[in-house]
Design an enzyme around this catalytic site. Structure first.
Site: not given
Length: 409
Positions: A121, A379
């Site tokens: 990703e 994150c």
């Protein structure tokens, strides 16, 4: 194709038979390696340097992914190049667009040796003055940081320099960031300048456990005759592979970020297990000796805010003491939830108190705005689809996240 915000787009799958053919790629080769490759297919030695310059411009300035588009290269040579090499992009398995404009691409790369195709990703985070691309360096991760979703996926393999660079090339393609490119209708991108102005090695994996491939990719990305990113706009984040930290500054010369997250060895051993091998004293000493570190080139310390774990004012005091004398800024990261985690994000008021204490001690302490939470692009949330939860569980979770988006932030 523009999707409703926050919903997944099943991008038109391009089989990329050229990429899957097993032919070596010219992307990710150094100039010297590219010259050797051209000589092997019969390019006369006296022409090699000129041909390398031509190809470098087409690949990294013009952004072409088809040899036929190289209009100033003789047709005979183009045919030789097509027969021997590929410059194709990876497949896009899925593209997701968050409510806040963040984009996440699930990319598939071909097998290496006897392995299977792999998926990674890559995330694009647009802001008014810049566009940041978060790049992966490995498929999975070996570090098992307890608060990180990627850490729950086993390490499959390192990405090659080609695969690391291809994430940047594909993002610039999709955002219309090469000459003659067009920005997708409705896309949120910086109003001026490049759509991808910054890159951060903060995606899947530990970059310093893949040092040589990361080094090659970043030196190509910052080459002034190609992609030409400023080294001050490239940040490499490490969990603390101490022996490679000096080499990063000396041989690559980009900005450094440290995934710190704790100020005591006992807690960091649990949150970031690599600390058992390279404890805080060794890590901070390596930071003090980072080539080029100064008040103008500060080291960023990343600190995820975990409720009742590492968010007390005593932790803040110890953090200031730990970093004494290190030119630094501290990025405070509100914990981004993911399915199955036992951690919670600190209360916002506590995060602000923590930030204020650090700021009063003389350190910049921005609180990172959560981006892309609704598409698991924030994150610590990245994890390739093939290793994620069962589809029904994933869709239910994403629907919940989309419904609650805004309340979380």
């Amino acid at each position: 194709m523009q999707a409703p915000a926050g919903l997944a787009v099943k991008a038109p799958l391009i089989a990329n038979s050229d990429l899957m053919s097993g032919k070596p790629s010219l992307i990710g080769l150094t100039r010297e390696e590219m010259g050797e490759a051209l000589a092997e297919i019969g390019v006369p030695q006296k022409q090699v340097k000129m041909r390398v310059s031509q190809l470098w411009n087409w690949l990294y300035v013009r952004g072409v992914s088809d040899f036929d588009n190289m209009t100033n290269v003789a047709k005979e040579l183009r045919e030789k190049l097509k027969a021997a090499f590929t410059i194709a992009r990876p497949e896009i398995v899925e593209e997701q667009i968050s409510n806040d404009g963040t984009r996440k691409w699930l990319m598939r790369f071909p097998p290496r040796g006897a392995g299977r195709p792999v998926e990674i990703e890559t995330v694009y985070i647009p802001e008014e003055g810049r566009g940041t691309l978060c790049i992966s360096s490995q498929v999975g991760c070996s570090l098992t940081c307890s608060f990180c979703h990627t850490g729950t996926q086993r390490l499959v393999r390192n990405l090659t320099a080609e695969e690391i660079l291809s994430q940047l090339l594909l993002a610039r393609d999709r955002l219309g960031d090469f000459p003659d490119g067009s920005t997708p209708v409705g896309a949120y991108v910086p109003s001026e300048g490049r759509k991808v102005s910054n890159i951060v090695m903060m995606g899947m994996g530990e970059p310093l456990y893949n040092f040589e491939h990361v080094k090659t990719a970043l030196l190509i990305a910052t080459d002034g005759d190609g992609l030409s990113l400023s080294k001050r706009r490239v940040t490499l984040s490490t969990s603390g592979v101490v022996p490679e930290i000096f080499r990063t500054g000396d041989e690559i010369g980009v900005m450094l970020a440290i995934s710190l997250h704790a100020v005591r060895d006992d807690l960091r051993d649990m949150l970031v297990p690599i600390n058992k091998k390279y404890p805080l004293k060794e890590l901070i000493e390596a930071c003090r000796n980072y080539p080029g570190v100064s008040n103008a080139r500060r080291i960023t310390f990343e600190y995820v805010m975990l409720k009742d774990v590492n968010d007390s004012l005593e932790d803040a005091k110890m953090l200031v003491q730990l970093l004494k004398g290190v030119p630094a800024k501290i990025n405070l990261i509100p914990f981004n939830p993911w399915p199955g985690t036992n951690y919670q994000c600190s209360e916002w008021a506590q995060i602000e108190k923590f930030a204020d204490f650090i700021n009063q001690a003389g350190y910049a302490s921005p609180i990172r705005t959560p981006r892309g939470r609704d598409i698991l692009a924030a994150c610590g949330q990245l994890k390739s689809e093939s290793e994620r939860m069962r589809k029904t569980e994933r869709l239910a979770f994403e629907a919940m996240m989309i419904a609650n988006h805004g309340a979380d932030d």
